[in-house]
Design a protein around this motif. Structure first.
Motif, PDB file in Angstrom:
ATOM      1  N   THR A  89      32.811  52.357  29.756  1.00  0.00           N
ATOM      2  CA  THR A  89      32.390  50.952  29.778  1.00  0.00           C
ATOM      3  C   THR A  89      32.323  50.445  31.215  1.00  0.00           C
ATOM      4  O   THR A  89      31.356  49.786  31.604  1.00  0.00           O
ATOM      5  CB  THR A  89      33.368  50.087  28.964  1.00  0.00           C
ATOM      6  N   PHE A  90      33.318  50.764  32.030  1.00  0.00           N
ATOM      7  CA  PHE A  90      33.363  50.279  33.405  1.00  0.00           C
ATOM      8  C   PHE A  90      32.438  51.063  34.337  1.00  0.00           C
ATOM      9  O   PHE A  90      32.246  50.678  35.480  1.00  0.00           O
ATOM     10  CB  PHE A  90      34.802  50.280  33.930  1.00  0.00           C
ATOM     11  N   ALA A  91      31.860  52.151  33.828  1.00  0.00           N
ATOM     12  CA  ALA A  91      30.907  52.925  34.617  1.00  0.00           C
ATOM     13  C   ALA A  91      29.472  52.425  34.429  1.00  0.00           C
ATOM     14  O   ALA A  91      28.581  52.823  35.159  1.00  0.00           O
ATOM     15  CB  ALA A  91      30.993  54.402  34.236  1.00  0.00           C
ATOM     16  N   VAL A  92      29.258  51.534  33.453  1.00  0.00           N
ATOM     17  CA  VAL A  92      27.914  51.057  33.126  1.00  0.00           C
ATOM     18  C   VAL A  92      27.831  49.558  33.396  1.00  0.00           C
ATOM     19  O   VAL A  92      28.622  48.779  32.854  1.00  0.00           O
ATOM     20  CB  VAL A  92      27.591  51.350  31.643  1.00  0.00           C
ATOM     21  N   SER A  93      26.878  49.152  34.212  1.00  0.00           N
ATOM     22  CA  SER A  93      26.695  47.725  34.512  1.00  0.00           C
ATOM     23  C   SER A  93      26.342  46.958  33.244  1.00  0.00           C
ATOM     24  O   SER A  93      25.611  47.453  32.399  1.00  0.00           O
ATOM     25  CB  SER A  93      25.568  47.536  35.527  1.00  0.00           C
ATOM     26  N   GLY A  94      26.893  45.758  33.139  1.00  0.00           N
ATOM     27  CA  GLY A  94      26.564  44.872  32.034  1.00  0.00           C
ATOM     28  C   GLY A  94      27.369  45.098  30.768  1.00  0.00           C
ATOM     29  O   GLY A  94      27.188  44.385  29.788  1.00  0.00           O
ATOM     30  N   SER A  95      28.267  46.090  30.757  1.00  0.00           N
ATOM     31  CA  SER A  95      29.091  46.345  29.578  1.00  0.00           C
ATOM     32  C   SER A  95      30.150  45.256  29.428  1.00  0.00           C
ATOM     33  O   SER A  95      30.564  44.640  30.412  1.00  0.00           O
ATOM     34  CB  SER A  95      29.783  47.701  29.692  1.00  0.00           C
ATOM     35  N   GLU A  96      30.600  45.052  28.189  1.00  0.00           N
ATOM     36  CA  GLU A  96      31.644  44.055  27.944  1.00  0.00           C
ATOM     37  C   GLU A  96      32.959  44.562  28.527  1.00  0.00           C
ATOM     38  O   GLU A  96      33.386  45.684  28.264  1.00  0.00           O
ATOM     39  CB  GLU A  96      31.796  43.795  26.448  1.00  0.00           C
ATOM     40  N   ARG A  97      33.581  43.713  29.334  1.00  0.00           N
ATOM     41  CA  ARG A  97      34.797  44.094  30.045  1.00  0.00           C
ATOM     42  C   ARG A  97      35.859  43.012  29.937  1.00  0.00           C
ATOM     43  O   ARG A  97      35.547  41.856  29.719  1.00  0.00           O
ATOM     44  CB  ARG A  97      34.489  44.322  31.531  1.00  0.00           C
ATOM     45  N   PHE A  98      37.089  43.427  30.128  1.00  0.00           N
ATOM     46  CA  PHE A  98      38.247  42.537  30.234  1.00  0.00           C
ATOM     47  C   PHE A  98      38.514  41.757  28.956  1.00  0.00           C
ATOM     48  O   PHE A  98      38.935  40.595  28.999  1.00  0.00           O
ATOM     49  CB  PHE A  98      38.101  41.587  31.434  1.00  0.00           C
ATOM     50  N   THR A  99      38.306  42.383  27.807  1.00  0.00           N
ATOM     51  CA  THR A  99      38.625  41.719  26.552  1.00  0.00           C
ATOM     52  C   THR A  99      40.090  41.978  26.192  1.00  0.00           C
ATOM     53  O   THR A  99      40.679  42.975  26.625  1.00  0.00           O
ATOM     54  CB  THR A  99      37.730  42.211  25.402  1.00  0.00           C
ATOM     55  N   THR A 100      40.652  41.097  25.405  1.00  0.00           N
ATOM     56  CA  THR A 100      42.026  41.273  24.930  1.00  0.00           C
ATOM     57  C   THR A 100      42.131  42.553  24.114  1.00  0.00           C
ATOM     58  O   THR A 100      43.119  43.286  24.213  1.00  0.00           O
ATOM     59  CB  THR A 100      42.443  40.059  24.086  1.00  0.00           C
ATOM     60  N   GLU A 101      41.080  42.855  23.325  1.00  0.00           N
ATOM     61  CA  GLU A 101      41.081  44.066  22.496  1.00  0.00           C
ATOM     62  C   GLU A 101      41.154  45.330  23.340  1.00  0.00           C
ATOM     63  O   GLU A 101      41.683  46.348  22.902  1.00  0.00           O
ATOM     64  CB  GLU A 101      39.825  44.117  21.606  1.00  0.00           C
ATOM     65  N   GLN A 102      40.624  45.283  24.541  1.00  0.00           N
ATOM     66  CA  GLN A 102      40.678  46.438  25.444  1.00  0.00           C
ATOM     67  C   GLN A 102      42.062  46.590  26.075  1.00  0.00           C
ATOM     68  O   GLN A 102      42.346  47.618  26.676  1.00  0.00           O
ATOM     69  CB  GLN A 102      39.624  46.308  26.545  1.00  0.00           C
ATOM     70  N   GLY A 103      42.911  45.583  25.947  1.00  0.00           N
ATOM     71  CA  GLY A 103      44.275  45.675  26.454  1.00  0.00           C
ATOM     72  C   GLY A 103      44.514  45.014  27.799  1.00  0.00           C
ATOM     73  O   GLY A 103      45.555  45.230  28.416  1.00  0.00           O
ATOM     74  N   LEU A 107      47.973  39.921  36.023  1.00  0.00           N
ATOM     75  CA  LEU A 107      49.229  39.964  36.770  1.00  0.00           C
ATOM     76  C   LEU A 107      49.538  38.578  37.330  1.00  0.00           C
ATOM     77  O   LEU A 107      48.621  37.772  37.531  1.00  0.00           O
ATOM     78  CB  LEU A 107      49.123  40.969  37.923  1.00  0.00           C
ATOM     79  N   PRO A 108      50.796  38.299  37.633  1.00  0.00           N
ATOM     80  CA  PRO A 108      51.139  37.010  38.264  1.00  0.00           C
ATOM     81  C   PRO A 108      50.370  36.775  39.563  1.00  0.00           C
ATOM     82  O   PRO A 108      50.139  35.645  39.967  1.00  0.00           O
ATOM     83  CB  PRO A 108      52.647  37.122  38.521  1.00  0.00           C
ATOM     84  N   THR A 109      49.948  37.860  40.227  1.00  0.00           N
ATOM     85  CA  THR A 109      49.184  37.754  41.470  1.00  0.00           C
ATOM     86  C   THR A 109      47.687  37.557  41.222  1.00  0.00           C
ATOM     87  O   THR A 109      46.917  37.432  42.175  1.00  0.00           O
ATOM     88  CB  THR A 109      49.419  39.016  42.325  1.00  0.00           C
ATOM     89  N   GLY A 110      47.257  37.553  39.937  1.00  0.00           N
ATOM     90  CA  GLY A 110      45.886  37.221  39.581  1.00  0.00           C
ATOM     91  C   GLY A 110      44.960  38.362  39.222  1.00  0.00           C
ATOM     92  O   GLY A 110      43.894  38.137  38.656  1.00  0.00           O
ATOM     93  N   GLU A 111      45.331  39.610  39.521  1.00  0.00           N
ATOM     94  CA  GLU A 111      44.437  40.725  39.238  1.00  0.00           C
ATOM     95  C   GLU A 111      44.478  41.117  37.761  1.00  0.00           C
ATOM     96  O   GLU A 111      45.517  41.033  37.123  1.00  0.00           O
ATOM     97  CB  GLU A 111      44.807  41.970  40.067  1.00  0.00           C
ATOM     98  N   PRO A 112      43.350  41.608  37.241  1.00  0.00           N
ATOM     99  CA  PRO A 112      43.346  42.161  35.880  1.00  0.00           C
ATOM    100  C   PRO A 112      44.211  43.419  35.841  1.00  0.00           C
ATOM    101  O   PRO A 112      44.176  44.236  36.768  1.00  0.00           O
ATOM    102  CB  PRO A 112      41.883  42.509  35.628  1.00  0.00           C
ATOM    103  N   HIS A 113      44.967  43.578  34.742  1.00  0.00           N
ATOM    104  CA  HIS A 113      45.899  44.697  34.638  1.00  0.00           C
ATOM    105  C   HIS A 113      45.825  45.301  33.242  1.00  0.00           C
ATOM    106  O   HIS A 113      45.887  44.593  32.241  1.00  0.00           O
ATOM    107  CB  HIS A 113      47.325  44.214  34.931  1.00  0.00           C
ATOM    108  N   LEU A 114      45.702  46.614  33.190  1.00  0.00           N
ATOM    109  CA  LEU A 114      45.724  47.374  31.945  1.00  0.00           C
ATOM    110  C   LEU A 114      47.109  48.009  31.841  1.00  0.00           C
ATOM    111  O   LEU A 114      47.370  49.066  32.407  1.00  0.00           O
ATOM    112  CB  LEU A 114      44.628  48.448  31.962  1.00  0.00           C
ATOM    113  N   ALA A 115      48.013  47.328  31.131  1.00  0.00           N
ATOM    114  CA  ALA A 115      49.413  47.761  31.071  1.00  0.00           C
ATOM    115  C   ALA A 115      49.571  49.141  30.453  1.00  0.00           C
ATOM    116  O   ALA A 115      50.543  49.835  30.743  1.00  0.00           O
ATOM    117  CB  ALA A 115      50.239  46.735  30.294  1.00  0.00           C
ATOM    118  N   GLU A 116      48.626  49.562  29.611  1.00  0.00           N
ATOM    119  CA  GLU A 116      48.728  50.862  28.952  1.00  0.00           C
ATOM    120  C   GLU A 116      48.237  52.022  29.821  1.00  0.00           C
ATOM    121  O   GLU A 116      48.309  53.178  29.402  1.00  0.00           O
ATOM    122  CB  GLU A 116      47.954  50.839  27.642  1.00  0.00           C
TER     123      GLU A 116
END
Length: 169
Positions: A89-103, A107-116
């Protein structure tokens, strides 16, 4: 006028050589004024432990890559086979990203984080070096965020491949 690089026999040979050289897979994310951005990378490597530093490259300075190059900090997620679809998904432009379902979380510092992810490295850029149409990024690791280890994932011959469970790294 911005023209695409012209392939050379040596450059084509280099691409062919690295198609058969397995590489680990990472998703690099950052927060920008326009929202979160991310991309898949197979060029991440450690550089030093004192200071803790990594290196990776991006092939252009536009889109998500350009936003990450401009960010004050970013997170490099070293991922496993469980996240191979997300890497695609992250290798293809325009794909749906950063959804709750994706995990994804923030972070408190503001960056997106994939805890898994196996591990996430929160970094800040130290230096960027333009090389042809690519940019090499050297980054200081500010924080190591352990996650959940699964089956290791490598990129080989333009595809993602899991390594066996009993692989000892």
């Amino acid at each position: 006028m911005n023209t695409a690089p012209v392939p050379t026999p040596i450059g084509e040979g280099l691409k062919a050589a690295f198609r058969t050289h397995p590489a680990g897979v990472a998703i690099i994310t950052a927060n920008t004024p326009d929202g979160p951005v991310g991309l898949t990378a197979s060029s991440v490597a450690s550089v030093a432990v004192d200071p803790a530093a990594i290196v990776f490259s991006v092939t252009r300075a536009t889109g998500s890559a350009g936003a990450i190059l401009a960010a004050d900090s970013f997170v490099v997620h070293l991922i496993d086979d469980d996240h191979s679809a997300l890497a695609q998904t992250f290798a293809v432009s325009g794909s749906e990203r950063f959804t709750t379902e994706q995990g994804w979380a923030t972070l408190p510092t503001g960056e997106p984080h994939l805890a898994e992810a196996r591990v996430a490295l929160r970094c800040r850029p130290i230096q960027t070096v333009p090389v042809g149409s690519s940019t090499v990024v050297i980054a200081e690791v500010l924080e190591v965020l352990p996650g959940t280890a699964g089956r290791p994932l490598v990129y080989l011959d333009r595809r993602f491949h899991p390594l066996p469970h009993d692989t000892h790294l």
